[in-house]
Design an enzyme around this catalytic site. Structure first.
Site, PDB file in Angstrom:
ATOM      1  N   LYS A  61       0.838  -1.348   0.147  1.00  0.00           N
ATOM      2  CA  LYS A  61       0.095  -0.145   0.002  1.00  0.00           C
ATOM      3  C   LYS A  61       1.101   1.355   0.229  1.00  0.00           C
ATOM      4  O   LYS A  61       0.761   2.185   0.811  1.00  0.00           O
ATOM      5  CB  LYS A  61      -1.009   0.008   1.165  1.00  0.00           C
ATOM      6  CG  LYS A  61      -2.002  -1.213   1.279  1.00  0.00           C
ATOM      7  CD  LYS A  61      -3.044  -0.970   2.002  1.00  0.00           C
ATOM      8  CE  LYS A  61      -4.235  -2.033   1.757  1.00  0.00           C
ATOM      9  NZ  LYS A  61      -3.749  -3.369   2.324  1.00  0.00           N
ATOM     10  N   PRO A 167     -10.920  -7.919  -1.542  1.00  0.00           N
ATOM     11  CA  PRO A 167     -10.549  -8.446  -0.320  1.00  0.00           C
ATOM     12  C   PRO A 167     -12.017  -8.549   0.330  1.00  0.00           C
ATOM     13  O   PRO A 167     -12.894  -7.541   0.137  1.00  0.00           O
ATOM     14  CB  PRO A 167      -9.686  -7.611   0.423  1.00  0.00           C
ATOM     15  CG  PRO A 167      -9.711  -6.276  -0.316  1.00  0.00           C
ATOM     16  CD  PRO A 167     -10.441  -6.483  -1.675  1.00  0.00           C
ATOM     17  N   LEU A 176     -19.836 -14.057  -0.703  1.00  0.00           N
ATOM     18  CA  LEU A 176     -19.292 -14.553  -2.164  1.00  0.00           C
ATOM     19  C   LEU A 176     -20.204 -14.777  -3.243  1.00  0.00           C
ATOM     20  O   LEU A 176     -19.646 -14.430  -4.363  1.00  0.00           O
ATOM     21  CB  LEU A 176     -18.475 -15.773  -1.703  1.00  0.00           C
ATOM     22  CG  LEU A 176     -17.561 -16.462  -3.120  1.00  0.00           C
ATOM     23  CD1 LEU A 176     -16.693 -15.532  -3.417  1.00  0.00           C
ATOM     24  CD2 LEU A 176     -17.242 -17.734  -2.641  1.00  0.00           C
TER      25      LEU A 176
END
Ligand code: 3DU
Length: 216
Positions: A61, A167, A176
């Site tokens: 990041k 994520p 999902l």
């Protein structure tokens, strides 16, 4: 098929290598971040690449001025196939990383909106702008949240063909089934704790892979 990226956030080298060996037949890519690199050293990236022969993305990041970003990218991309950076620091900082990546034929993945609850405070209000910047710069991927399917969809619509790395499935509670209705073939879900903390990382990785194969 949507791909499975294992977030390898364990802090023990042997455990990391063991999980990679156990899960490698079911995963497509491995994401290595600060927990494992700070607990070992950057060479762990090389070691895991050689052991697994998978795509390795370093989640650092990166969010600094261009010249510092450039140094971080050079070091990281000696071993990793791609690096995750922030876009809120501005176009020049991301471009500095892209220049290094291009020289080495590596990927740059930019964060748009993060998946944790706190991301709604400061990131969500600018996430669409970040997605537009990602598109303008032609980065190789963007990070967008599985925990907020409606936001995932909006970001995907903005970035178009750019691949999404998402994520939030597993420990963070992402759905999902909903996420797979949004993602397409070159996209990835990232799963960490619910694989590496499970009783059998192998079985857990297998379960996710099967869900991706069957589109849930
Ligand atoms: O929640 P998990 O254990 O499945 O891990 C998710 C990984 O993805 C972890 O490495 C975290 O640092 C990273 N990540 C996010 O969770 C959210 C983001 O927006 C970006 C990266």
């Amino acid at each position: 098929m949507v791909k499975l990226m294992l977030a390898l956030d364990v802090m023990d080298k042997n455990k990391a290598l063991e999980i990679v060996k156990e899960t490698s037949e079911y995963i497509d890519a491995i994401k290595i971040g600060y927990p494992l690199v700070l607990a070992t050293d950057l060479k762990i990236v090389k070691e895991i690449k050689e052991l697994s022969n998978k795509e390795i993305i370093c989640d650092f990041k990166v969010a600094d001025i261009p010249s510092t970003n450039e140094k971080i990218a050079k070091l990281t991309l000696q071993y990793a196939d791609g690096i995750i950076c922030h876009g809120f620091v501005g176009e020049d900082s991301v471009k500095a990383i892209q220049n290094i990546a291009k020289e080495n034929n590596k990927k740059v993945i930019m964060v748009t909106e993060m998946s944790h609850p706190g991301a709604v405070m400061f990131m969500q209000p600018i996430a669409n702008e970040l997605a537009k910047l990602a598109k303008k710069l032609g980065v190789d991927g963007v990070v967008a949240p599985s925990t907020r399917p409606e936001r995932l969809k909006e970001i995907k619509e903005i970035v178009g063909e750019i691949s999404i790395i998402s994520p939030g499935i597993g420990a963070q509670g992402g759905d999902l089934e909903k996420v797979l209705r949004i993602l397409s073939n070159d996209d990835y879900i990232i799963v960490g704790r619910s694989i590496y903390n499970s009783e059998s990382p192998k079985e857990s990785a297998k379960m996710y892979k099967e869900k991706l194969k069957n589109n849930f």
